[in-house]
Motif scaffolding. Structure first.
Motif, PDB file in Angstrom:
ATOM      1  N   PHE A 183     148.649   4.127  60.397  1.00 29.53           N
ATOM      2  CA  PHE A 183     147.454   4.265  61.236  1.00 29.53           C
ATOM      3  C   PHE A 183     147.126   5.744  61.373  1.00 29.53           C
ATOM      4  O   PHE A 183     147.984   6.553  61.722  1.00 29.53           O
ATOM      5  CB  PHE A 183     147.719   3.656  62.616  1.00 29.53           C
ATOM      6  CG  PHE A 183     146.529   3.729  63.526  1.00 29.53           C
ATOM      7  CD1 PHE A 183     145.555   2.732  63.491  1.00 29.53           C
ATOM      8  CD2 PHE A 183     146.360   4.798  64.398  1.00 29.53           C
ATOM      9  CE1 PHE A 183     144.439   2.801  64.313  1.00 29.53           C
ATOM     10  CE2 PHE A 183     145.241   4.877  65.224  1.00 29.53           C
ATOM     11  CZ  PHE A 183     144.283   3.873  65.181  1.00 29.53           C
TER      12      PHE A 183
ATOM     13  N   ARG B  64     138.228  -1.687  65.803  1.00 28.70           N
ATOM     14  CA  ARG B  64     139.607  -1.255  65.570  1.00 28.70           C
ATOM     15  C   ARG B  64     140.593  -2.388  65.852  1.00 28.70           C
ATOM     16  O   ARG B  64     141.542  -2.598  65.098  1.00 28.70           O
ATOM     17  CB  ARG B  64     139.948  -0.037  66.427  1.00 28.70           C
ATOM     18  CG  ARG B  64     141.140   0.706  65.846  1.00 28.70           C
ATOM     19  CD  ARG B  64     141.664   1.741  66.782  1.00 28.70           C
ATOM     20  NE  ARG B  64     142.219   1.117  67.965  1.00 28.70           N
ATOM     21  CZ  ARG B  64     142.452   1.765  69.095  1.00 28.70           C
ATOM     22  NH1 ARG B  64     142.155   3.033  69.200  1.00 28.70           N
ATOM     23  NH2 ARG B  64     142.975   1.138  70.123  1.00 28.70           N
TER      24      ARG B  64
ATOM     25  N   TYR C  77     152.869  -0.299  57.343  1.00 30.19           N
ATOM     26  CA  TYR C  77     151.593  -0.172  58.057  1.00 30.19           C
ATOM     27  C   TYR C  77     151.406   1.267  58.517  1.00 30.19           C
ATOM     28  O   TYR C  77     152.320   1.883  59.069  1.00 30.19           O
ATOM     29  CB  TYR C  77     151.576  -1.117  59.268  1.00 30.19           C
ATOM     30  CG  TYR C  77     150.347  -0.942  60.139  1.00 30.19           C
ATOM     31  CD1 TYR C  77     149.088  -1.312  59.670  1.00 30.19           C
ATOM     32  CD2 TYR C  77     150.444  -0.392  61.416  1.00 30.19           C
ATOM     33  CE1 TYR C  77     147.962  -1.141  60.450  1.00 30.19           C
ATOM     34  CE2 TYR C  77     149.320  -0.221  62.206  1.00 30.19           C
ATOM     35  CZ  TYR C  77     148.084  -0.597  61.715  1.00 30.19           C
ATOM     36  OH  TYR C  77     146.970  -0.420  62.493  1.00 30.19           O
TER      37      TYR C  77
ATOM     38  N   GLU D  32     143.281  -3.855  63.150  1.00 34.03           N
ATOM     39  CA  GLU D  32     144.727  -3.983  63.361  1.00 34.03           C
ATOM     40  C   GLU D  32     145.167  -5.430  63.148  1.00 34.03           C
ATOM     41  O   GLU D  32     146.210  -5.707  62.557  1.00 34.03           O
ATOM     42  CB  GLU D  32     145.094  -3.502  64.770  1.00 34.03           C
ATOM     43  CG  GLU D  32     145.010  -1.980  64.881  1.00 34.03           C
ATOM     44  CD  GLU D  32     145.127  -1.471  66.306  1.00 34.03           C
ATOM     45  OE1 GLU D  32     145.023  -2.289  67.245  1.00 34.03           O
ATOM     46  OE2 GLU D  32     145.313  -0.254  66.472  1.00 34.03           O
TER      47      GLU D  32
ATOM     48  N   CYS E 257     147.700  -6.903  60.299  1.00 28.97           N
ATOM     49  CA  CYS E 257     148.845  -7.751  60.635  1.00 28.97           C
ATOM     50  C   CYS E 257     148.797  -9.043  59.811  1.00 28.97           C
ATOM     51  O   CYS E 257     149.823  -9.518  59.317  1.00 28.97           O
ATOM     52  CB  CYS E 257     148.827  -8.046  62.135  1.00 28.97           C
ATOM     53  SG  CYS E 257     150.200  -9.047  62.688  1.00 28.97           S
TER      54      CYS E 257
END
Ligand SMILES: [Zn+2]
Length: 320
Positions: free
Chosen positions: A79, A40, A77, A44, A48
């Motif tokens: 999640f 994870r 973005y 991330e 980015c």
């Protein structure tokens, strides 16, 4: 920021860095591998990097996009993760997809953590999207149970495999988090290559079970049988069995070599000197009994009953 913040996963990082540098970013990635090895965090970080506005060396950490990302409010973005023990249903996925489509401009990246929790319906919705992916959209599916995903979903993703971490890497990460070197080394040995697992094992509520597993191996007593009734949860029973097996392994190694350096439970060396008369055949039977208890758990036998079965087997063998 340096691309490579996750230690011990060089192969996965190399692959992602190459996609980033050549600009050949897939519509969907599947980050697969054991729990607690950095999937994870890498997802991330990759997100980015994709969103970063710098021409190279992404993520730069300084551009507007990187700053927004760091503050946790990048408009492009997304999640998504299930609540503890929950699933990701169609409604959540549809909501995510509509947000992704609505976004104004530029790249949009969505991370779906614990993707194995996607319901069948939700996976089918994802599948439709992946069959005709929109431009400038990237989905990052993260899972430790790839087999729970539809093969058609898996085949439409670029798979990035994550492996178990070397023991030295887990120990180094723990030291960085302030663990004393000896404890870090011991937790790393017990972790099976997962930083996440090492951190769980370090919690006080879990440590008790390591001692209980030791006691069970060294002195199994029928009168303690009912004390295992407090183990209500399958994961906890598995943790107890893991601890138990590590003790068995260590005692076997120690009986054969008398070499403390080879112990995974090296912080408890004195215990091994105290119990030098544990017979080898008892230890071998103990290992088999633990395997049997694991099998019962898999067949959904009540966790406490699985452990009680182990106690009975051990007590019988010890009493011979
Ligand atoms: Zn940037």
């Amino acid at each position: 920021m340096v691309f490579g913040v996750v230690l011990g996963q060089e192969r996965a990082l190399r692959l992602l860095r190459r996609d980033l540098e050549t600009g050949r970013i897939a519509h969907a990635y599947l980050f697969s591998g054991p729990e607690g090895v950095g999937k994870r965090t890498t997802a991330e970080f990759f997100a980015c990097s994709i969103l970063c506005l710098a021409p190279r060396e992404r993520p730069c950490g300084e551009c507007r996009s990187c700053r927004l990302f760091r503050m946790g409010n990048h408009p492009n973005y997304y999640f998504l993760a299930p609540e503890q023990g929950g699933s990701l249903g169609i409604a959540l996925v549809k909501e995510l997809l509509s947000k992704v489509y609505r976004s104004a401009s530029g790249y949009r990246v969505a991370v779906i953590d614990q993707a194995e929790s996607l319901t069948l319906e939700a996976q089918n919705a994802m599948l439709k999207l992946l069959e005709e992916p929109p431009r400038l959209v990237c989905f990052l599916l993260v899972t430790s149970q790839k087999e729970a995903l539809l093969p058609t979903v898996v085949s439409r993703c670029r798979e990035v495999k994550f492996g178990r971490l070397p023991r030295s890497v887990v120990a180094a990460c723990l030291k960085e988090r302030g663990f004393p070197p000896e404890e870090a080394a011991c937790l790393a040995s017990l972790s099976g290559g997962s930083l996440g697992k090492a951190l769980t094992l370090s919690e006080e509520r879990v440590k008790i079970w390591r001692e209980r597993a030791l006691e069970l191996l060294v002195a199994p007593r029928l009168r303690t049988l009912l004390s295992w009734e407090e183990v209500k949860d399958k994961d906890l029973a598995l943790t107890v069995l893991d601890f138990f097996t590590l003790w068995v392994r260590d005692f076997l190694v120690f009986q054969l070599t008398r070499e403390p350096k080879l112990l995974l439970n090296g912080d408890r060396e004195e215990k091994f000197w105290e119990e030098t008369d544990l017979p080898l055949d008892y230890l071998l039977v103990a290992g088999d009994l633990a395997d049997k208890a694991r099998q019962w758990l898999r067949f959904n036998v009540r966790p406490a009953v699985c452990l009680e079965g182990l106690v009975v087997g051990l007590a019988r063998k010890r009493g011979e």
